[in-house]
Design a protein around this motif. Structure first.
Motif, PDB file in Angstrom:
ATOM      1  N   VAL A 262      14.803  12.971 -50.127  1.00 51.67           N
ATOM      2  CA  VAL A 262      13.771  13.131 -49.105  1.00 51.67           C
ATOM      3  C   VAL A 262      12.394  12.999 -49.742  1.00 51.67           C
TER       4      VAL A 262
ATOM      5  N   THR B 208      18.283  14.742 -42.506  1.00 50.94           N
ATOM      6  CA  THR B 208      17.262  15.708 -42.900  1.00 50.94           C
ATOM      7  C   THR B 208      16.636  16.384 -41.686  1.00 50.94           C
TER       8      THR B 208
ATOM      9  N   ILE C 204      11.823  18.213 -44.879  1.00 49.98           N
ATOM     10  CA  ILE C 204      10.721  17.297 -45.146  1.00 49.98           C
ATOM     11  C   ILE C 204       9.497  18.072 -45.615  1.00 49.98           C
TER      12      ILE C 204
ATOM     13  N   CYS D 230      16.623   9.082 -44.512  1.00 47.93           N
ATOM     14  CA  CYS D 230      17.467  10.266 -44.706  1.00 47.93           C
ATOM     15  C   CYS D 230      17.780  10.864 -43.330  1.00 47.93           C
TER      16      CYS D 230
ATOM     17  N   VAL E 245      10.819   8.641 -43.160  1.00 51.23           N
ATOM     18  CA  VAL E 245      11.671   9.547 -43.929  1.00 51.23           C
ATOM     19  C   VAL E 245      12.950   9.854 -43.158  1.00 51.23           C
TER      20      VAL E 245
END
Length: 105
Positions: free
Chosen positions: A7, A35, A40, A32, A28
Motif C-alpha cells: 500500500v 485495502t 491507506i 491494492c 491505491v
C-alpha cells in the motif's frame, strides 16, 4: 508488514506520478483492492517517517491524503476504538508525581 508495504509503495508511486486527493486514493485502491481507508492512512504515516522519501511535494500529497481520510473516519464514526470520551479531563489528573503519590510527600 507485506500488505502495508504494498500500500505504501502504491501510495508513493501514485504521488510520484502527480496524483493527488481522490485520484491518488483510487489509484491505491486499484493496485491494492483489499485495502481499507485506515490502512491507506497508516501507510501514508509510514511514508512521512521514511528517511529516504525527501521530495516535499510527495510528502505534502501523502500528508494531505492521510489527514483527509483520517478526518473522514471520525466524521463517519468508523473509529470504534477511540475511547477519548472516557478519559478524565487534563486538569483532573495530578500535576506531578508527588501529588499522585501521597507517600512521597
Amino acid at each position: 508488514m507485506g500488505e502495508k508495504r504494498k500500500v505504501y509503495e502504491a501510495l508513493v508511486d501514485g504521488a510520484m506520478d502527480g496524483l493527488t486527493d481522490d485520484a491518488l486514493f483510487k489509484f491505491v485502491n486499484k493496485r491494492c483492492p483489499k485495502t481499507s481507508s485506515r490502512k491507506i492512512v497508516r501507510a501514508a504515516l509510514l511514508g512521512l517517517t521514511d528517511p529516504h522519501l525527501r521530495d516535499r511535494n510527495i510528502l505534502d500529497t501523502i500528508y494531505a491524503l492521510a489527514i483527509k481520510h483520517r478526518m473522514d473516519e471520525f466524521r463517519d464514526g468508523e473509529d470504534g476504538d477511540d475511547d477519548r470520551d472516557a478519559w478524565p479531563a487534563p486538569f483532573a489528573r495530578p500535576s506531578d508525581e508527588k501529588a499522585a503519590r501521597p507517600d512521597l510527600a
